[in-house]
Design an enzyme around this catalytic site. Sequence first.
Site, PDB file in Angstrom:
ATOM      1  N   ARG A  64       0.857  -1.189   0.000  1.00  0.00           N
ATOM      2  CA  ARG A  64       0.000   0.000   0.000  1.00  0.00           C
ATOM      3  C   ARG A  64       0.888   1.231   0.000  1.00  0.00           C
ATOM      4  NH1 ARG A  64      -4.015  -2.167   4.692  1.00  0.00           N
ATOM      5  NH2 ARG A  64      -4.530  -4.124   3.647  1.00  0.00           N
ATOM      6  N   HIS A 102     -12.868 -13.312   7.588  1.00  0.00           N
ATOM      7  CA  HIS A 102     -11.479 -12.846   7.540  1.00  0.00           C
ATOM      8  C   HIS A 102     -10.960 -12.901   8.976  1.00  0.00           C
ATOM      9  CE1 HIS A 102     -12.335 -10.430   3.786  1.00  0.00           C
ATOM     10  NE2 HIS A 102     -13.534 -10.437   4.332  1.00  0.00           N
ATOM     11  N   LYS A 117     -17.890  -7.603  13.349  1.00  0.00           N
ATOM     12  CA  LYS A 117     -16.513  -8.042  13.614  1.00  0.00           C
ATOM     13  C   LYS A 117     -16.129  -7.922  15.068  1.00  0.00           C
ATOM     14  CE  LYS A 117     -14.697  -3.497  12.336  1.00  0.00           C
ATOM     15  NZ  LYS A 117     -13.578  -2.750  11.797  1.00  0.00           N
TER      16      LYS A 117
END
Lengths: 592, 592
Positions: free
Chosen positions: A311, A463, A417
């Site tokens: 990134r 994930h 999450k």
Amino acid sequence: MEPENLYKVRHSLSHLMAGAVLSFYPDTKIATGPAIDNGFYYDFEFSAPISDKDLGKIEQKMRELLKKWSTFEKKEITIAEAEKMFADNPYKLELISDLKKEGAVPTIYTSGPSSSEDRAGAFTDLCAGPHVSTTKEIPSAGFKLERIAGAYWRGDEKNKMLTRIYGLAFESKEALMAYELQQEEARKRDHRKIGKELKLFTISDLVGAGLPLLQPNGMIIREAIEDYLWELNKNKGCQRVWTPHITKKGLYETSGHAAKFGEELFRVKGGEEEFFMKPMNCPHHMQIFCDNQFSYRDMPVRYFEPATVYRYEKAGQLSGLARVRAITQDDGHLFCRVSQISEEVSTIVSIIKKFYTTMNMLNGYWVRLSVRGDDRSKYLGSDEVWEKAEKALEDAAKENELNYKRVEGEAAFYGPKLDFMFKDAIGREWQLATIQCDFNLPERFDLNFTNEKGEKERPVVIHRAISGSLERFMGVMIEHYAGNFPVWLSPTQVKIIPVRENHNDYAKKISDELKGLNIRVDLDDSDEGMGKKIRAGKVNKVPYMLVIGDKEIESGELSLEYRSNTAEPGKKEMINLENLKAKLQKEISERL
Amino acid sequence: MEPENLYKVRHSLSHLMAGAVLSFYPDTKIATGPAIDNGFYYDFEFSAPISDKDLGKIEQKMRELLKKWSTFEKKEITIAEAEKMFADNPYKLELISDLKKEGAVPTIYTSGPSSSEDRAGAFTDLCAGPHVSTTKEIPSAGFKLERIAGAYWRGDEKNKMLTRIYGLAFESKEALMAYELQQEEARKRDHRKIGKELKLFTISDLVGAGLPLLQPNGMIIREAIEDYLWELNKNKGCQRVWTPHITKKGLYETSGHAAKFGEELFRVKGGEEEFFMKPMNCPHHMQIFCDNQFSYRDMPVRYFEPATVYRYEKAGQLSGLARVRAITQDDGHLFCRVSQISEEVSTIVSIIKKFYTTMNMLNGYWVRLSVRGDDRSKYLGSDEVWEKAEKALEDAAKENELNYKRVEGEAAFYGPKLDFMFKDAIGREWQLATIQCDFNLPERFDLNFTNEKGEKERPVVIHRAISGSLERFMGVMIEHYAGNFPVWLSPTQVKIIPVRENHNDYAKKISDELKGLNIRVDLDDSDEGMGKKIRAGKVNKVPYMLVIGDKEIESGELSLEYRSNTAEPGKKEMINLENLKAKLQKEISERL
């Protein structure tokens, strides 16, 4: 003090500081002054330079004003009024012009002596707030001015350089002192400093910023952590996969990451073909799943890969291992049925708890359970699936007795999450592990398996990361242990020091015996004096030192010194080789 | 037949074929017709399409011409003569124009009946040669025409598509037949086909060609190979390092790779900054070395890293794992004194011999020792260092009893090298391992260490790869073993088949016992019939199958079937669990 209140205190202190600055330097132009994580700052355009030496008087003036001032009064005004009020301040005028474009109503805060008194000493700022309602809420001993720095207006290097004054602010004198102590300790254990001293990694100008290279010592630590993560995951049914680092644009257009990452993407050209460096591994793992025809009997499918993503961050934001452009995720993607979420999450939680217990970081941890907010239109996936997933996460949190907080409205659009916050040895909090349900990627990649009825069924993707970025995690570990790694992570585990040259052969024999057990030994048979060898061992933070001289050779026992990264720092004992082997093997294999 | 002679035979056959083609299709325009690895081809522009069915008559005509023709006569002509001679052939005219630009003298070869006879049937081609001196050298039964394909003029898709006829040519009928048999066998064991059947890897359109993703089964094989390579290297004092996949341009400008790789480089942009994907790991390892102050006591320094490099190859050249754009090298760089080259090379040779013995590829291997040619000006480094390095390589070859050939003039400009050629199970030769001395990079990166006199001394770099590209190596291994991997490489090592449902529990117990030893077990307790389960095990090429029914449970012994990837294919025996465990553990740990 509640975080919201501390925030208001910090923000109010920035106004107080601006007031104090103006009392000394009335022709100063004030720019912006927000609250930050450890206090506040304000950016000023001074007519003549000031220095750190001036901070004392400004701070003193702030304490004086704190006694005189009483309230922070908010008032809505028109754009025209604002423009008139700040006519000689180009910074405020630029902010007002932005408000105008947005169609927003400007607000001002006026603070000073209480309204019944003389308003001469009042300070008014264009500001959205919020502030404390009365200066009594500001703990006078909880703040201090910290330092002066240069800062471009609006962070853009094309703009004018202003003078920023930073202040620290906490709820009490004790909290402020604890913070300062922590900062001092943090400087001592800065991973960039220790990384150099222990030869863990290299930042090369020729290779580039944010692209660290791991030296052999750093790679030993990285490999030990990676191997441990793989062992924990493999034992729970994960399968390892491998994916390349570049990909055609189409993959990230399908996944939606191309739009999401935008300017953060590294763009690649080979010949005339266009590629991206991958910013995430998820889409690749989706492709691996897609190339199979799974049945319900195969579910859950669990992929694991410590894989490097890239990134682009601005050079100024890069720092050691903490903020890099090459980020190796300990990435994992699980594909399961909705009914399997609960058990899978529970398994991941058990891995996380085991891993952070080993890392000695489980004390004081907490977990944020992010669920949907009231506006259900913001989220992808049916109510039924969301409710099941949120319940599965919360059940797993309860079953595993997690210290968790449920936060409404903090879920990602694609699913709920769990984020894990761990405290390091000096009390700093790090967000490290994460478990995220995802209803979006299975749709985008049209994932499916065949269920009992012979129909196509859509799996859920989970994930999960245990350590998160391995670079950042290594940085955190270096600072957490201050370089005094436990024996299983130490690049050198035992340093052997023969007293004189005639002890070298015996020392070599001991060294070979330990090396035969894959123990990392440094035999220092150089011509240096013993004192110097021992000092070098301490500098290199080797957990165990063995001195070998006449006494040891005669007795057949070895002099073992325990260093600070062992269970009994400072201990010295005579130990025979077999016991030493058993002791070291146990500590290494059990990661004590 | 010597390779040079076989080359001449092949090249001469392409002329013979062109002559035969022109006898049937006189208005055909001939383009170019070189010798290739297994024969020859010629590219033609036909006025009407021909098909595979026409190959028979052309081949027959070639055999007729072979009897009539006698010599290949070479003649130098002027550009003007050439232009006149080939005035109606645009392809030859283009070649002649190139010769003109280069200032080269055109040569033609005329072949046909011997000069004393009528020259009517002669064939003349613009050609640099060489050819056989007489057609008697061409073995009539050693060639055949193979197939027709399309081919762009000069390989450029912007040009006209021509018709290429391929021929096979060998020194004898037997050699031709052996080659055809090998080709047939190669098709059966094509790694792309087996890779799909055994779910080893995935080529995804969204990710891109030449960027394979490893499925869990493929990753098991990759990891087993990588772990073995690391074990072999670690035992010989190598240290593992890690480097990122992109780098600023400067690194490859310093190293010289930027110029060397040119269009093969993937160019990367992050924001406005420019990077390259790394095409080689060497420069990164140089940077890791540079960030240390080594003394002679630290030498040799040995770095190991299985690291992925990226090279842009045209899409048309990519194929499965054999030719990819993401190439993971089992890379290693050793930094040593000139006096240490010999011992280091010997150590690497011992690793290579051990590795390829395990892979069952040591039979029929040979090694090319590439040394300097006569023109010493082409090489970098002093005579003294070159002589020492060449001697060190040759000494190591002798000491290790390598089957080597010394080839003058084949060294790289930066140093001499050893390249290892191994034969696979069907006799195909692969260049895999390499050991290369390098006097160039140490200069370019100004590498040094402190010697006994306290002076700076320049080390030599030794590049070495054991497997070479792990992707290509896996492709070679898939074909070498035809997917029947030895037990240590097999994704599934044992398949357990309960006869009926009531045997499932016992089978599960056995399965758990084996899994506890890290043995990869597939327990097939599905509802399928036993025959189907056994067939599935065979299709998946599992080395061992265990059938569990009443008999086994009563006797406490297990029915073990050995498959073709074991030492005794087809064997069946009753074995108790402890013996089975010991047997499997031995075969896996010793990589039998």
